[in-house]
Design a protein around this motif. Structure first.
Motif, short mmCIF file in Angstrom:
data_model
loop_
_atom_site.label_atom_id
_atom_site.label_comp_id
_atom_site.label_asym_id
_atom_site.label_seq_id
_atom_site.Cartn_x
_atom_site.Cartn_y
_atom_site.Cartn_z
N CYS A 126 9.27 -43.77 25.02
CA CYS A 126 9.75 -42.73 24.11
C CYS A 126 11.19 -43.02 23.67
O CYS A 126 12.09 -43.10 24.50
N PRO A 127 11.41 -43.17 22.36
CA PRO A 127 12.76 -43.50 21.89
C PRO A 127 13.74 -42.33 21.95
O PRO A 127 14.94 -42.54 21.79
N HIS A 128 13.26 -41.12 22.20
CA HIS A 128 14.15 -39.97 22.18
C HIS A 128 14.19 -39.18 23.48
O HIS A 128 14.67 -38.05 23.50
N GLY A 129 13.68 -39.72 24.55
CA GLY A 129 13.79 -39.06 25.85
C GLY A 129 13.05 -37.74 25.94
O GLY A 129 13.53 -36.80 26.58
N VAL A 130 11.89 -37.66 25.32
CA VAL A 130 11.11 -36.42 25.34
C VAL A 130 10.56 -36.15 26.73
O VAL A 130 10.44 -35.00 27.15
N PHE A 131 10.25 -37.20 27.48
CA PHE A 131 9.61 -37.07 28.79
C PHE A 131 10.57 -37.37 29.92
O PHE A 131 11.48 -38.17 29.79
N ASP A 132 10.30 -36.75 31.07
CA ASP A 132 10.87 -37.18 32.33
C ASP A 132 9.82 -36.96 33.41
O ASP A 132 8.70 -36.55 33.10
N MET A 133 10.15 -37.28 34.62
CA MET A 133 9.18 -37.19 35.71
C MET A 133 9.60 -36.09 36.68
O MET A 133 10.77 -35.91 36.96
#
Length: 97
Positions: A29-36
């Motif tokens: 993801c180029p925009h940091g939409v996800f994290d864990m």
């Protein structure tokens, strides 16, 4: 720098029950939409989604869906790829931002 797009309009959907925790969505993801969190992907900033589709394409268990090619993000990406001026002109009758 990440940009927030229109609030609550992204078509991005994550089915956390299907997620196997591979972290590919976080990586691509180029925009940091996800994290864990707890070995599962989560939507950290859904409004940062530009609907490029990289997350869905790289998810090995199809836990992510997104309507690719909608809105202005698509117009800008296609402009970059083709070397043309990006256009988000809604006069063609397509859904647009």
């Amino acid at each position: 720098m990440r940009h927030r797009y229109l609030k609550d309009v992204a078509t991005l959907v994550l089915d956390a029950d299907k997620c196997v925790g591979c972290e590919r969505c976080v990586e691509v993801c180029p925009h940091g939409v996800f994290d864990m969190a707890d070995h599962k992907a989560r939507l950290a900033e859904k409004d940062f989604c530009m609907e490029c589709g990289a997350c869905a394409k790289n998810c090995p268990v199809s836990a992510i869906s997104v309507d690719v090619g909608v809105g202005c993000a698509y117009a800008f990406i296609m402009g970059w790829l083709t070397g043309s001026e990006p256009s988000c002109d809604c006069s063609g009758g397509k859904d647009c931002c």
